[in-house]
Design an enzyme around this catalytic site. Structure first.
Site, PDB file in Angstrom:
ATOM      1  N   GLY A  55      -5.564  17.434 -27.078  1.00 33.23           N
ATOM      2  CA  GLY A  55      -4.814  16.465 -27.873  1.00 33.23           C
ATOM      3  C   GLY A  55      -4.754  16.875 -29.336  1.00 33.23           C
ATOM      4  O   GLY A  55      -3.687  16.863 -29.973  1.00 33.23           O
ATOM      5  N   ALA A 194      -6.833  25.343 -24.376  1.00 34.98           N
ATOM      6  CA  ALA A 194      -6.728  24.736 -25.706  1.00 34.98           C
ATOM      7  C   ALA A 194      -7.369  25.565 -26.826  1.00 34.98           C
ATOM      8  O   ALA A 194      -6.758  25.752 -27.885  1.00 34.98           O
ATOM      9  CB  ALA A 194      -7.314  23.325 -25.676  1.00 34.98           C
ATOM     10  N   LYS A 254      -2.243  23.511  -8.889  1.00 34.43           N
ATOM     11  CA  LYS A 254      -2.930  24.758  -9.256  1.00 34.43           C
ATOM     12  C   LYS A 254      -4.444  24.596  -9.166  1.00 34.43           C
ATOM     13  O   LYS A 254      -5.160  25.549  -8.883  1.00 34.43           O
ATOM     14  CB  LYS A 254      -2.539  25.171 -10.675  1.00 34.43           C
ATOM     15  CG  LYS A 254      -3.048  24.163 -11.681  1.00 34.43           C
ATOM     16  CD  LYS A 254      -2.886  24.540 -13.120  1.00 34.43           C
ATOM     17  CE  LYS A 254      -3.694  23.518 -13.923  1.00 34.43           C
ATOM     18  NZ  LYS A 254      -3.547  23.622 -15.349  1.00 34.43           N
ATOM     19  N   GLN A 348     -10.983  18.817 -11.446  1.00 39.28           N
ATOM     20  CA  GLN A 348      -9.834  18.030 -11.003  1.00 39.28           C
ATOM     21  C   GLN A 348      -9.404  18.384  -9.577  1.00 39.28           C
ATOM     22  O   GLN A 348      -8.949  17.521  -8.830  1.00 39.28           O
ATOM     23  CB  GLN A 348      -8.675  18.226 -11.985  1.00 39.28           C
ATOM     24  CG  GLN A 348      -7.470  17.334 -11.753  1.00 39.28           C
ATOM     25  CD  GLN A 348      -7.776  15.846 -11.892  1.00 39.28           C
ATOM     26  OE1 GLN A 348      -8.543  15.438 -12.757  1.00 39.28           O
ATOM     27  NE2 GLN A 348      -7.211  15.031 -11.006  1.00 39.28           N
TER      28      GLN A 348
END
Lengths: 400, 400
Positions: A55, A194, A254, A348
């Protein structure tokens, strides 16, 4: 009998012309430089919702561009921050004084026109463009709090990966935002670890946005050129496309493929096997997309950063690969491996492979996705991972 | 305005039926088990030409299958070996006595029905199927020696990667064999690091073979089922397709992409950048294939082991990546880096990127392949590799 070597040169200009017409093989970028963009009626105000490492990184990218393009954007970018205390001081105050997110993106200088804001409702006041970049599980609460505070002409981009699978089927997170807030929402996804983007190491990304029916016209509304101007940096190359479904599906699935890669790497089967898993995985991602989102385009999966490139990056490292490798090496369960490695966070792919399995079972289609199903069976039903090749191959091995 | 979540379930069976019809997204294998293959009029005799680490590995694979399928193949497989002395003893004798290629594939047990043969002409006597697996540069001499010793109904598979580029254009190595010997020739290529296949770690490969006009009929000639029976092993999964051009082009150009990956890795730009290079590279491979071999299929590049999977394996290690990394880290030239690292061997991408550049220049099309061209300019014209992102992006960066 063979491909003749001669005569090809003469065909060249014809083939070239054909190939340029053929969108399938063209990698040309269709978005021109912002220098050709006309000034907007009023510059757009942008707000980023979320301030984790991704973010904050995206907020940095965006704030750099708003400062450079006053004819297009209001310089000030608000970033909503879930307030917390760092050594007794508010994180938002630290960010606004030191221009650094010391907790989630340390050692990266942030632009001074990026303003941390602890008040969600205040942060979106007057915003024309919202960028969602929060953990998946916080989305429902945030969206619920935003209701009645966001006008119908606001546009949004979701940097959250993926989709939700429920009894009703597969729902894109961008569609969830649209359904709940009544605003058009696209997505941003790509091969973007990131910390590397934050350090301005070169990478690419894909922004997908479908121009809505109530589009107010060039110079008055968000379009592909404006999104390129908002996100593209010399170190962060952006391609803008229409296919929101394609990049969202690739972004979710993925992680399941990465678990498969981790298994074969943990078993010591080497690069050939990991590449095979990625190949089969790409095929099943495409099939899933075509089956449940027929509007998604096959090219998105193999041509875009959000497709094949993000798959490659994710399979070369990250949480899912680490958990799966640990399972393979120690024989531990997925839950135990997560606990030992991830300090309370989750991989995830563990969640996604279950959601996908349940949905495919509802549709009686598990057999169409042997890799996804194999990963599910290994994670949840203790099927030995050495069976993976047989589970992928459709029982047509040579009898021997 | 959004993708509705509801109602998808009802569409499912229709979409499924459509998708199964759609070859683009189907990963189904079309070759049945050999148990359904009828016995041949006479079993086929197979000869492998070449005995390096990949040659010996493929000979092992093939000899395992010929021994298991006497209704299809003569058990004995000849492997032509360039004779050399090991501690005063002939390499062929060592292989035939110890069943191990102590020089090029040590510690791997070879089948006893695999016979090393130092005499090229003798090794192909009575052969129905030739498998070429020698270094690229030896092909012309070998083929020239074989002239008049190979009947017109012999069939061949080339395990050599790639193509040759000359003034006349781009010629596949399989086409070269066909043109010189007058025999139909296909290709085998995939994500196959030889030592891993030799150790029977699971991997996949692609065999491509175009059925010739003089095909003599099932049971009497080589077809896709027979090739699957010849190459498929439980640890070596084979898909047989028609597209010889596609797998050959992918097999050659991946080495150029791997140089690009090595550059960005050597510069310390991380996984995002390496994935971006692979994405752009896959796109240029597809474009090159479509432009110069319009008969090649886009699916070959993103669905087959010889396409995307081999690209991923090659970019995760190997000579080209190592040489390019070394160049990036030390500032040395490609030639110096090769000398220091490869002990007299060469990184194929260094040669291929030059051939490709010269051909594209002849066609005035270098601008259509910015990655291939950037790699060439870095290797041969000292263009700084940090310019790579700008060279790939088509000069449409946001002015800032």
């Amino acid at each position: 009998m063979s491909n003749s070597a001669a005569g090809r040169l003469n065909q060249t200009s014809h083939i070239l012309n054909e190939s340029i017409k053929n969108d399938d093989i063209s990698l040309r970028r269709s978005q021109p430089s912002t220098t050709s963009l006309q000034a907007l009626e009023h510059p757009f105000k942008v707000t980023v919702i979320g301030s984790g490492n991704w973010g904050t990184t995206i907020a940095k990218v965006v704030a750099e561009n708003t400062a450079l393009n006053p004819h297009l954007f209001v310089s000030r970018v608000d970033m909503w921050v879930f307030e917390e205390k760092i050594d007794g001081k508010n994180l938002t105050e630290i960010i606004n004084e030191q221009h650094e997110n010391v907790k989630y993106l340390p050692d990266i200088k942030l632009p001074e026109n990026l303003v941390a804001n602890p008040n969600l409702i205040d942060s979106v006041k007057g915003a024309d463009i919202l960028i969602f970049n929060i953990p998946h599980q916080f989305l429902p609460r945030i969206v619920s709090n935003l209701k009645n505070h966001v006008g119908p002409h606001v546009r949004a981009i979701s940097c959250l990966k993926g989709f939700e699978v429920g009894k009703k089927g597969v729902q894109l997170l961008s569609s969830y935002v649209t359904d709940e807030l009544g605003i058009q929402c696209g997505a941003l996804s790509g091969a973007n670890l990131a910390p590397e983007v934050a350090k301005e190491h070169w990478s690419e990304t894909t922004v997908a946005y479908h121009i809505p029916k109530d589009f107010r016209g060039e110079g008055k509304d968000v379009d592909h050129k404006l999104l390129k101007a908002l996100f593209h940096r010399p170190y962060f190359h952006v391609n803008v496309i229409e296919d929101v479904a394609g990049i969202s599906i690739a972004g979710a699935l993925k992680n399941v493929v990465a678990l498969g890669c981790g298994f074969v790497e943990g078993l010591g089967w080497g690069n050939n096997a990991a590449a095979a898993i990625q190949r089969v995985g790409l095929g099943e991602i495409i099939k899933f997309g075509q089956m449940f989102f027929p509007e998604s385009r096959v090219q998105t999966y193999y041509q875009e950063s959000a497709g094949v490139a993000d798959l490659i990056t994710t399979c070369s490292g990250g949480r899912n690969v680490r958990v799966a490798k640990h399972m393979a090496k120690t024989g531990k369960s997925a839950l135990d491996a997560e606990k030992e490695l991830l300090n309370g966070q989750s991989a995830q792919g563990i969640i996604t492979c279950k959601e996908v399995h349940e949905w495919l079972e509802t549709c009686e289609m598990t057999h169409e996705f042997p890799l996804f199903e194999a990963v599910y069976q290994i994670v949840y039903n203790n099927v030995p991972m050495k069976n993976l090749p047989d589970m992928i191959e459709e029982l047509e091995c040579i009898a021997d």
